[in-house]
Design an enzyme around this catalytic site. Structure first.
Site, mmCIF file in Angstrom:
data_model
loop_
_atom_site.group_PDB
_atom_site.id
_atom_site.type_symbol
_atom_site.label_atom_id
_atom_site.label_comp_id
_atom_site.label_asym_id
_atom_site.label_seq_id
_atom_site.Cartn_x
_atom_site.Cartn_y
_atom_site.Cartn_z
ATOM 1 N N GLU B 71 9.519 -9.582 -5.036
ATOM 2 C CA GLU B 71 10.049 -8.589 -4.529
ATOM 3 C C GLU B 71 8.791 -7.907 -3.501
ATOM 4 O OE1 GLU B 71 10.441 -4.227 -4.784
ATOM 5 O OE2 GLU B 71 11.428 -4.862 -6.604
ATOM 6 N N HIS B 72 7.666 -7.840 -4.012
ATOM 7 C CA HIS B 72 6.523 -7.180 -3.441
ATOM 8 C C HIS B 72 6.179 -7.958 -2.263
ATOM 9 C CE1 HIS B 72 4.829 -3.566 -6.103
ATOM 10 N NE2 HIS B 72 5.837 -3.807 -6.456
ATOM 11 N N GLU B 148 1.421 -0.729 -10.798
ATOM 12 C CA GLU B 148 2.702 -0.159 -11.300
ATOM 13 C C GLU B 148 3.022 -0.246 -12.647
ATOM 14 O OE1 GLU B 148 5.640 -2.238 -8.842
ATOM 15 O OE2 GLU B 148 7.309 -0.967 -9.491
#
Lengths: 429, 454
Positions: B71-72, B148
């Site tokens: 996704e990143h 994160e």
């Protein structure tokens, strides 16, 4: 999620393109100022009342009083106990909300606009605002819960960093004071009663209304909500802010990441440099993934998940802040990068393309910052509370468009001086 | 999978909709991509979302976190677009964009002025097929992902408790792995792992597009055909069910972390929604969660926080709309002077009360009132409407089921609520995780992770 924080620069600096949205404004017989937008598409009504009853106005040693007064409004009023109040709200599907910041206390209501629900919800809102009883038992319970939350927060690196940062950039000023277990423990019922009487008056109250009601109905609603409020209130201003001296504060903590705040008190909401700083900050650290801080700290080096900067103007000089979290072993390197970005930006300002991109986002993005009643309500209350012109939103695109790179540079030089920058690092080695 | 229709034949059908009745609208392209459009003309804006039916539950051991890492990486450029350019284009259009990964799906969205919608569709279609992955971008971005994880999990005691609870309550089912991935897996993840993931799952026949806003659905269908239409469908891997064996005995665990207040989470295995029309228990469990903790007058707030004051906070949650295994979770913090044991006993007593005495007519009415109003309030947000559609689809239901599900919820009886309270809250199907708070000043910093990339 790719990013943690939605980088809107607080609701105050967000935008509202008012083409097609008509704000009506009047003063109710009670003295309250009213801001109203009629929109009949959805069968809902949103109302918010703002008072100059924020944390900056509590007596010394009573930090926590503004928040407790606000949260205890719903625990008893004019013959209704808290179970009654909670139950009635649920029965009519109305939501009471709001919050307290340094300057203001807000109470907001969302209800269905159909007559029975609307009338019941507004009656309840009027009652809790005008005739709260602040029961002793509820005070004791909520005081205890508040103290437990404070003690818990004192173990969390983000909360520690936030509190220490506020204290360091506002030395000796109420903007820098956070509630402590000790200050909350001293709060009595008499304190709540007095604070409510002095700060929840119609004079200075801002009533914002948006939704499925006519102007006539809105006039009646505003008056009814405010006619029985106490006599206190008014347009209060906290004591003057003095700037801190440059310093770095390191606080030990076992967290895996260091939490960093860098900043100082910058501008009030009425400062003429508002637009240059708003536009300029987009390029520095307000524009999400396209900002310089994000590119240098995150995209190029992988130092942080979240890195940002913002101005949060208040009645007086609100903070400018850069924030990030990074693996504790590399915090020194991350700070160096932030320092280079900030110093370079203050020295040279935004590039031509950067400035154009910032303006384009802010102007073209106007529509999506005002595409719901909930968002518009926030703007109405900010316009009212900070005394912005009714035309503020119409003029927004032109004001943004007029900002030059020189103005940005000059405004940063005036308000973000190296000699006043405070750095707080929690979980530093 | 529904039968494939050619986009044009559906367009002809959709050209004369009954106004206001057919909204939302759906079509399916020849390559299998489904497009769902809800017209909402209140403001000149639109939400554009692309949902992929691939989340952390589709990962394998050893590469946990790859769905989220990809996704990143989806923002890192394509064969047509430089790294960072995606965000730049969205920003210049006056929009905002982001993405999120769940156990069941990965979704990307842009909120934009309506004029920018075609460009957003073009950008999303491009990265659905043409993502450029290499070691350099990967090595920088995986560090961001690890930051994160530190932020959201390693330094958050409650998140650690839930991570541990999930990995204890599920042994066979992939929900046992954290979405963000184990740190050790992240440290050993490679750009080839991300590439393999992308090749496996990022295909039009494993995705659907949701658009909500000031748009004409026929125009959106045309744009979808133009931008997404040329993409090729691909054979998807077979998904194994990976059903969790029946739990036979209570599981208890504790997590130590720097904190002040202890924290308790109790999770019982529960059924998920499989048949919108025939199932009853998931709806009854949903009502039960609302009766316990749906609003300020619910039982936990009234009895545990305000009444007996045993809890600083107390919550109940159940989500039956998902692809994998469902659970019913109670959690909370004991009030000052109370213990985890006191809180656990109080939470159990609340369940027992409903097992013994059921719920009142007033409580059921309140659940209905709340759910009807929530549907009206939701219409004030384009994003909330898009999420509702996308979420139902992600779980394997259809947006067409949303109204039926609400009707089902409203028809739940007091007897049904009592019955599910009796049926599912058995100790043998229970897992309990407790936060054991450690003094901050006596805790040592976690060891730096093994530096495999620098």
């Amino acid at each position: 999620m790719r990013t943690l924080i939605v980088l809107l620069l607080s609701s105050l600096v967000s935008t509202l393109a008012l083409a097609g949205v008509k704000i009506e404004h009047w003063t109710a017989p009670s003295g309250a100022k009213v801001y109203f937008v009629e929109t009949r598409v959805l069968p809902i009504l949103d109302v918010q009342i703002d008072f100059a009853a924020g944390a900056a106005f509590v007596p010394a040693g009573k930090s926590g009083l503004a928040g407790l007064t606000h949260s205890l409004l719903e625990t008893g009023a004019a013959g209704l106990d808290e179970e009654h109040i909670a139950g009635r709200l649920v029965d009519i599907a109305a939501h009471l909300g709001g919050g307290v910041d340094s300057d203001r206390a807000s109470i907001s209501l969302r209800t269905l606009s159909a007559q029975p629900q609307r009338d019941a919800a507004l009656d309840l809102m009027r009652t809790i605002l005008s005739a709260p009883t602040f029961p002793q038992a509820a005070l004791e319970r909520e005081r205890g819960r508040s103290i437990a939350s404070i003690r818990e927060a004192e173990t969390r690196p983000d909360a520690i960093a936030g509190k220490r940062f506020a204290a360091a950039i506002y030395p000796g000023h109420p903007y820098g004071v956070s509630p402590t277990a000790e200050s909350v423990a001293t709060i009595t019922r008499e304190d709540l009663v007095t604070f409510h009487r002095q700060h929840y008056g119609a004079a200075g109250a801002i009533v914002s209304i948006i939704g499925d009601v006519s102007r006539t109905a809105a006039e009646a609603i505003a008056q009814r909500l405010t006619e029985a409020l106490p006599a206190g209130g008014g347009d209060l201003v906290p004591p003057a802010v003095t700037k801190p001296l440059r310093t770095t504060i390191k606080i030990a903590h076992p967290a895996a990441q260091s939490h960093v705040h860098i900043g100082l008190p910058a501008i009030s909401r009425s400062d003429p440099d508002y637009f240059p700083l708003l536009v300029g900050n987009y390029t520095l650290g307000g524009g999400g993934f396209v900002s310089r801080l994000m590119k240098e700290v995150r995209e190029k080096r992988g130092y942080a998940y979240s890195v940002y900067s913002y101005f949060a103007p208040r009645k007086l000089e609100g903070p400018f802040e850069i924030g990030l979290q990074t693996k504790r072993e590399q915090v020194g390197d991350a700070l160096k990068v932030v320092d280079e970005v900030l110093t370079g930006y203050i020295a040279k300002g935004p590039g031509r393309k950067e400035l154009a991109a910032a303006k384009k986002n802010m102007i073209d993005g106007l529509a999506l910052r005002m595409d719901s009643n909930a968002k518009l309500l926030g703007y109405l209350s900010a316009i009212g509370f900070y005394g912005l012109p009714l035309t503020y939103l119409d003029e927004f695109p032109a004001k943004v468009q007029a900002v030059t790179a020189e103005q940005v540079k000059a405004a940063f030089a005036r308000h973000v001086k190296a000699e006043n920058l405070v750095t707080v690092v929690v979980a530093a080695d | 999978m529904k039968p494939l229709f050619a986009a044009l034949s559906l367009l002809a059908f959709a050209a004369v909709p009954a106004p206001g009745l057919a909204n939302p609208f759906e079509t399916q392209l020849a390559n299998g991509l489904r497009v769902i459009v809800k017209e909402d003309r209140r403001a000149p804006t639109a939400v554009h979302m692309v949902w992929y039916r691939a989340g952390s539950m589709d990962e394998k051991d050893g590469t946990s976190g790859v769905a989220h890492a990809l996704e990143h990486l989806m923002f890192k450029g394509t064969t047509n677009l430089a790294a960072g350019e995606f965000n730049k284009r969205v920003a210049e259009a006056g929009g905002r964009d982001n993405a999120f990964t769940s156990r069941d799906y990965t979704a990307y969205f842009q909120i934009v002025p309506k004029a920018a919608l075609p460009e957003m569709m073009k950008l999303e279609a491009d990265r659905m097929a043409n993502l450029r992955l290499d070691a350099k971008e990967f090595s920088s971005e995986i560090k961001v992902v690890m930051e994160e994880r530190r932020l959201r999990t390693d330094d958050d005691p409650h998140a650690l408790v839930h991570e541990a609870l999930n990995s204890a309550m599920f042994q066979a089912h992939p929900y046992r792995r954290p979405i963000i991935g184990w740190m050790d897996d992240l440290e050993h993840l490679t750009w080839q792992d991300a590439r393999d993931w992308y090749r496996l799952w990022y295909a039009p026949n494993n995705a659907y597009v949701v658009v909500v806003g000031d748009v004409d659905h026929r125009e959106v269908f045309r744009l979808a055909q133009k931008y997404y239409g040329p993409l090729k469908a691909r054979a998807l891997p077979q998904r194994k069910p990976q059903n969790e064996p029946e739990q036979a005995g209570m599981r208890r665990l504790s997590v130590k972390a720097p904190a002040q207040l202890p924290y308790l989470a109790m999770a019982w295995k529960a059924p998920r929604l499989r048949d919108v029309q025939k199932d009853r228990d998931p709806y009854a469990l949903d009502v039960l969660a609302t009766v316990l903790d749906g609003h300020d007058a619910s039982r936990f707030a009234r009895n545990l926080v305000r009444g007996s004051r045993v809890a600083q906070s107390a919550g109940a949650g159940y989500d039956g709309t998902l692809r994998g295994e469902a659970s019913f979770v109670l959690d909370g913090q004991p009030a000052e002077g109370k213990t985890i044991a006191d809180l656990e006993a109080a939470l159990r007593a609340e369940i027992k009360l409903i097992q013994d005495e059921g719920v009142s007519a007033e409580e059921l009415t309140r659940v209905k009132t709340q759910s009807i109003a929530a549907q009206i309030y939701k219409r004030d947000s384009l994003m909330a409407q898009a999420m509702e559609i996308g979420g139902a689809e992600a779980a394997g239901e259809s947006w067409r089921d949303i109204d039926a599900m609400l009707e089902q919820l409203k028809s739940v009886t007091a007897e049904e609520v009592q019955a599910v309270a009796r049926k599912y809250f058995k100790d043998d199907a229970l897992s309990i995780a407790v936060l054991d708070p450690q003094p901050v000043d006596k805790s040592k910093p976690k060891k730096p992770s093994v530096a495999v990339r620098h």
